[in-house]
Structure formats: structure tokens, C-alpha cells
Design a protein around this motif. Structure first.
Motif, PDB file in Angstrom:
ATOM      1  N   ASP A 193       0.850  -1.192   0.000  1.00  0.00           N
ATOM      2  CA  ASP A 193       0.000   0.000   0.000  1.00  0.00           C
ATOM      3  C   ASP A 193       0.889   1.248   0.000  1.00  0.00           C
ATOM      4  N   TYR A 194       1.959   1.195   0.767  1.00  0.00           N
ATOM      5  CA  TYR A 194       2.898   2.320   0.855  1.00  0.00           C
ATOM      6  C   TYR A 194       3.723   2.470  -0.423  1.00  0.00           C
ATOM      7  N   LEU A 195       4.168   1.358  -0.989  1.00  0.00           N
ATOM      8  CA  LEU A 195       5.055   1.406  -2.151  1.00  0.00           C
ATOM      9  C   LEU A 195       4.328   1.745  -3.443  1.00  0.00           C
ATOM     10  N   LEU A 196       3.128   1.180  -3.627  1.00  0.00           N
ATOM     11  CA  LEU A 196       2.444   1.293  -4.920  1.00  0.00           C
ATOM     12  C   LEU A 196       1.069   1.945  -4.842  1.00  0.00           C
ATOM     13  N   GLY A 197       0.636   2.310  -3.646  1.00  0.00           N
ATOM     14  CA  GLY A 197      -0.665   2.932  -3.496  1.00  0.00           C
ATOM     15  C   GLY A 197      -1.715   1.942  -3.034  1.00  0.00           C
ATOM     16  N   GLY A 306      -3.869   5.670  11.521  1.00  0.00           N
ATOM     17  CA  GLY A 306      -5.079   4.865  11.618  1.00  0.00           C
ATOM     18  C   GLY A 306      -5.766   4.702  10.274  1.00  0.00           C
ATOM     19  N   LYS A 307      -5.762   5.750   9.471  1.00  0.00           N
ATOM     20  CA  LYS A 307      -6.450   5.688   8.181  1.00  0.00           C
ATOM     21  C   LYS A 307      -5.735   4.787   7.183  1.00  0.00           C
ATOM     22  N   THR A 308      -4.394   4.817   7.155  1.00  0.00           N
ATOM     23  CA  THR A 308      -3.679   3.926   6.238  1.00  0.00           C
ATOM     24  C   THR A 308      -3.800   2.474   6.702  1.00  0.00           C
ATOM     25  N   ALA A 309      -3.722   2.244   8.016  1.00  0.00           N
ATOM     26  CA  ALA A 309      -3.826   0.886   8.546  1.00  0.00           C
ATOM     27  C   ALA A 309      -5.230   0.326   8.372  1.00  0.00           C
TER      28      ALA A 309
END
Length: 328
Positions: A193-197, A306-309
Motif C-alpha cells: 500500500d505504501y510502495l504502490l498505493g 489509523g487511516k492507512t492501517a
């Protein structure tokens, strides 16, 4: 210069080396108090790590006026309860991964922290590790061209029962949310999610092939990243060996790396292979906790909130949804 004084709820094994000492080593950060339901173990931890205060009740630590921020390192089944308790006390929260047992619990945690005006951070610390920042750098600088697809594959030998003949909490869905997929597979999904969205259009299924413990032991899925690339993943926790391999393939080459194994990042192009070995820190959460302290002091931003997790919990929930619907 302000120092952020931390309190740990649940000073178990994960806090011995991975996280606990880091709170003491980071500039403008200290560990003020620890809590464990077994008071003798909490006292022992405090004495061994030079922590001024210990408790056997979470609410006592959370309401300690000397504690500025709370790190919740309990099993996921209690993350929501303690996060909301800390938010109501006006304390910033750092919670272990996975964020909670379900998407609904994650959403409640995010709302509570927003309502009480406190930040919520999650221990997806690979977003802050130099090894994976190197992967992101290679992608962002166009070393492999435009990304077309990514794959992740992880196998582990089946876990053993403890000395009492019980399965560890990580494979008991009521305590962990699901099986080892939630515990370790979450790291890889969140990293991508962090690397590619963010991941979307997620489809998959979970199975219990070994039929040993209540949770699923095998998960497979496909999805698309919002960037346009597609992805696949397979996780099996009843295999003959432990192995963990990721690939990100583009129009000019690919990047190979492992989420957990201590391997170099490998860049493959038509010019050949180039390896980047970046040592894993002793206290593996230290870089991540540093970003949290920096944000709390107004000096930076933590990449895992919290939102990314919550997004990662949503993806995992989609992948194992049918398995748990069938179980009722």
C-alpha cells in the motif's frame, strides 16, 4: 526541549527488543510507565528496562499524568478498547498491528481519535525502515520503468502448541482477528500500500488446508493498485519451510525483496543485477517510533496512521471474508 513520555499497555515479548528499548534511545523520548495484567511481570520489566512506573491495570497507566502518549502492544482483540480509552484521556495512541480484529473496530478507533483530537499511529514500521525506503526510491526514480504487476508469496511451517497444549493467540480468530495471515501477512500488504498505493477490487479466499487450528492457514488473492498495476498474493502457514519473496515488475526491470528475511534488495534490468544490502536495526521499530516522536513534536510526519492501517484491515477482511462467513 519537550520530551515525549510514553506508557506501554501490554509489555510482552514484542516490547522486549523490537520496540520497548527504542522509546529510551530516541532523542526527546522516554519510557515512563509499563502495564501488564500480571503485576509481577510488569514490575520485572520495569526494573530490567529502567522504567520509573509499572501498573497491572491499563486505565491506571493511561490516566497517569506523567504519561504523554500510549503504546498499545496487546493482542488485537483489545486494541479498540484501549485506543478509545486513551483517546478519551487526550493521549496520542500508537497501536500494534494488525490495527484491530475487524474493519468496523478500526473505523471506531479512527472516529474516537478524531473526536478527541489525538493522533493515531499504527506499528506498520516497515514503512520507515531504510531497506524498504530503498525499494520506494528505486520505484520513484523509475529504475524499473512503469510498474505493471507485483507478487507476494509467503510460506511458513505450522506453528506449535504451547507448553499447556494450547494454540498461540495468533491463530485464535477471537483474539487475533483471523490467523497468521492477519499477524504477518498484514505487514506485506501494508508495505505494498505504501510502495504502490492503495489496493482496490480485491478478490480472494481463505482455506484451512491442514485443519489444525480454528483460523485459516492459506490465503490467496488478486487485486489492482490505484496506480493501475495489478497484484497477486499467496500465504500458506502449513508448509514444509519458511520463505518470503516479493517482486515488483515494470517495463524496464524488476525489484526482488523479502518482507521478513534478512536478504538484500535486488534490482534486475537489461544491464544485469544490482544488490543493496541494508542492515536491519536491532530495535526494528526504532526508525518508525522516531517518525512518531517527530510528528508529535511538530518536526515531521509518520507514514503509518489509523487511516492507512484501516485500508490494510479492509483488504485482509475481503480476502478471508468467505471463510469466516461459512464458519458463521
Amino acid at each position: 526541549m519537550k520530551t515525549i513520555k510514553w506508557g506501554i499497555v501490554g509489555c510482552g515479548d514484542v516490547t522486549e527488543v523490537k520496540s520497548g528499548p527504542a522509546f529510551q534511545l530516541i532523542e526527546q523520548s522516554s519510557l515512563q510507565a509499563v502495564m501488564r495484567r500480571n503485576g509481577e511481570k510488569a514490575k520485572d520489566y520495569a526494573e530490567r528496562h529502567g522504567v520509573p512506573q509499572w501498573y497491572d491495570q491499563a486505565e491506571d497507566l493511561i490516566h497517569d499524568d506523567e504519561v504523554d502518549a500510549v503504546y498499545i502492544a496487546t493482542p488485537p482483540s483489545s486494541h479498540k478498547e484501549y485506543t478509545i480509552m486513551a483517546a478519551k484521556a487526550g493521549k496520542p495512541v500508537y497501536v500494534e498491528k494488525p490495527m484491530a480484529n475487524s474493519l468496523e473496530e478500526c473505523e471506531e478507533m479512527v472516529r474516537a481519535c478524531e473526536e478527541h483530537g489525538v493522533p493515531l499511529f499504527v506499528a506498520y514500521y516497515r514503512r520507515s525502515l531504510p531497506r524498504f525506503l530503498k525499494v520506494k526510491e528505486l520505484i520513484d526514480e523509475g529504475a524499473i520503468g512503469e510498474v505493471r504487476f507485483a507478487s507476494m508469496q509467503q510460506t511458513q511451517q505450522i506453528v506449535a502448541k504451547d507448553e499447556n497444549g494450547d494454540w498461540p493467540w495468533r491463530v485464535i480468530p477471537e483474539k487475533s482477528g483471523a490467523g497468521l495471515f492477519y499477524d504477518v501477512g498484514s505487514h506485506t500488504l501494508d508495505l505494498f500500500d505504501y510502495l504502490l498505493g492503495p489496493l482496490k477490487d480485491v478478490r480472494g479466499f481463505g482455506l484451512n488446508l491442514a485443519d489444525s487450528y480454528p483460523a485459516e492457514d492459506t490465503v490467496s488473492g488478486v487485486w489492482q493498485f490505484e496506480s493501475g498495476a495489478v497484484g497477486t498474493g499467496v500465504w500458506n502457514f502449513s508448509s514444509y519451510k519458511n520463505e518470503d519473496d516479493n517482486r515488483i515488475v515494470g517495463t524496464k526491470g524488476e525489484i526482488q525483496f523479502s518482507t521478513f528475511d534478512d536478504k538484500p534488495v535486488v534490482l534486475v534490468t537489461d544491464k544485469g543485477e544490482e544488490s543493496f544490502y541494508i542492515e536491519r536495526p536491532k530495535h526494528i521499530q526504532q526508525h518508525h517510533i522516531q517518525t512518531i516522536v517527530d510528528e508529535l513534536l511538530g518536526k515531521g510526519t509518520c507514514p503509518s496512521t489509523g487511516k492507512t492501517a484501516l485500508r490494510t484491515n479492509k483488504v485482509m477482511g475481503e480476502l478471508v471474508k468467505e471463510y469466516y462467513q461459512e464458519r458463521g
